[in-house]
Scaffold this motif. Structure first.
Motif, mmCIF file in Angstrom:
data_model
loop_
_atom_site.group_PDB
_atom_site.id
_atom_site.type_symbol
_atom_site.label_atom_id
_atom_site.label_comp_id
_atom_site.label_asym_id
_atom_site.label_seq_id
_atom_site.Cartn_x
_atom_site.Cartn_y
_atom_site.Cartn_z
ATOM 1 N N GLY A 1 0.814 -1.211 0.000
ATOM 2 C CA GLY A 1 0.000 0.000 0.000
ATOM 3 C C GLY A 1 0.844 1.255 0.000
ATOM 4 O O GLY A 1 0.497 2.249 -0.631
ATOM 5 N N LYS A 2 1.971 1.233 0.698
ATOM 6 C CA LYS A 2 2.859 2.396 0.742
ATOM 7 C C LYS A 2 3.521 2.634 -0.605
ATOM 8 O O LYS A 2 3.844 3.765 -0.949
ATOM 9 C CB LYS A 2 3.915 2.201 1.830
ATOM 10 C CG LYS A 2 3.358 2.267 3.227
ATOM 11 C CD LYS A 2 4.415 1.967 4.260
ATOM 12 C CE LYS A 2 3.811 1.916 5.649
ATOM 13 N NZ LYS A 2 4.773 1.485 6.662
ATOM 14 N N LYS A 3 3.730 1.567 -1.362
ATOM 15 C CA LYS A 3 4.441 1.689 -2.628
ATOM 16 C C LYS A 3 3.549 2.172 -3.768
ATOM 17 O O LYS A 3 4.006 2.812 -4.695
ATOM 18 C CB LYS A 3 5.068 0.343 -3.015
ATOM 19 C CG LYS A 3 6.211 -0.077 -2.115
ATOM 20 C CD LYS A 3 6.755 -1.419 -2.525
ATOM 21 C CE LYS A 3 7.852 -1.876 -1.584
ATOM 22 N NZ LYS A 3 8.303 -3.233 -1.885
ATOM 23 N N ARG A 4 2.266 1.845 -3.716
ATOM 24 C CA ARG A 4 1.364 2.177 -4.817
ATOM 25 C C ARG A 4 0.726 3.541 -4.589
ATOM 26 O O ARG A 4 0.150 3.802 -3.552
ATOM 27 C CB ARG A 4 0.292 1.106 -4.930
ATOM 28 C CG ARG A 4 0.881 -0.226 -5.353
ATOM 29 C CD ARG A 4 -0.051 -1.372 -5.138
ATOM 30 N NE ARG A 4 -1.310 -1.199 -5.843
ATOM 31 C CZ ARG A 4 -2.282 -2.089 -5.803
ATOM 32 N NH1 ARG A 4 -2.141 -3.187 -5.112
ATOM 33 N NH2 ARG A 4 -3.403 -1.875 -6.448
ATOM 34 N N LYS A 5 0.828 4.424 -5.555
ATOM 35 C CA LYS A 5 0.296 5.776 -5.403
ATOM 36 C C LYS A 5 -0.651 6.092 -6.548
ATOM 37 O O LYS A 5 -0.474 5.634 -7.665
ATOM 38 C CB LYS A 5 1.434 6.795 -5.388
ATOM 39 C CG LYS A 5 2.362 6.584 -4.227
ATOM 40 C CD LYS A 5 3.487 7.566 -4.243
ATOM 41 C CE LYS A 5 4.468 7.164 -3.189
ATOM 42 N NZ LYS A 5 4.618 8.050 -2.142
ATOM 43 N N THR B 1 -0.542 11.649 0.274
ATOM 44 C CA THR B 1 -0.283 10.596 -0.688
ATOM 45 C C THR B 1 -1.442 9.609 -0.650
ATOM 46 O O THR B 1 -1.813 9.131 0.409
ATOM 47 C CB THR B 1 1.024 9.854 -0.343
ATOM 48 O OG1 THR B 1 2.085 10.795 -0.356
ATOM 49 C CG2 THR B 1 1.312 8.762 -1.351
ATOM 50 N N THR C 1 -3.045 5.988 -1.654
ATOM 51 C CA THR C 1 -2.670 4.619 -2.016
ATOM 52 C C THR C 1 -3.926 3.895 -2.469
ATOM 53 O O THR C 1 -5.039 4.232 -2.055
ATOM 54 C CB THR C 1 -2.037 3.859 -0.832
ATOM 55 O OG1 THR C 1 -2.946 3.856 0.252
ATOM 56 C CG2 THR C 1 -0.730 4.490 -0.408
ATOM 57 N N SER D 1 -5.974 0.143 -3.245
ATOM 58 C CA SER D 1 -6.083 -1.286 -3.003
ATOM 59 C C SER D 1 -7.216 -1.780 -3.887
ATOM 60 O O SER D 1 -7.800 -1.003 -4.644
ATOM 61 C CB SER D 1 -6.358 -1.571 -1.527
ATOM 62 O OG SER D 1 -7.660 -1.158 -1.177
#
Length: 129
Positions: free
Chosen positions: A8-12, A26, A28, A30
């Protein structure tokens, strides 16, 4: 189809034509929601999801369980219509006005314990013996 906290932290999410710099938070994504952290700990989030085909806006505490970030019980869910009403209050300055005029917190005086009243006697002092 939940994602791990790390995924979740990586996908923006970036809006079409926009850039990350335009957003103060930011987002995220899912499989079932888009979220933005509202605090440094990351446990309070703004979340957008669909419920029965209608968008819902959540402001909620989240928790981590088995590496997954899950929504908690504490929070509020608003329909798009409710969100638009809140948005109007914010944009019109109504919320700022209310913040400036909210009564100061008053320190409550400790409640005094009431002395137990003795039960009044029905005896009037006259002895009719």
């Amino acid at each position: 189809d939940r994602i791990t906290a790390e995924e979740g932290k990586k996908r923006k999410l970036v809006e079409d034509g926009g850039s990350e710099d335009q957003f103060s938070k930011t987002f995220t994504t899912s499989a079932d929601r888009i979220t933005a952290d509202l605090n440094a700990k990351g446990n309070k989030k703004l979340s957008i999801s669909n419920y029965r085909g209608k968008p819902m806006i959540h402001i909620r505490e989240f928790y981590e369980k088995d590496g997954e970030i899950l929504p908690g019980k504490k929070g509020i869910a608003m329909s798009l219509e409710q969100y638009r009403e809140l948005e109007k209050l914010i944009k019109s300055g109504g919320v700022d006005w209310a913040l400036e005029h909210v009564p100061d917190e008053k320190v409550a005086e400790p409640k005094k314990k009431k002395a137990k009243q003795k039960k009044k006697s029905t005896d009037d002092g006259d002895d009719d013996e």
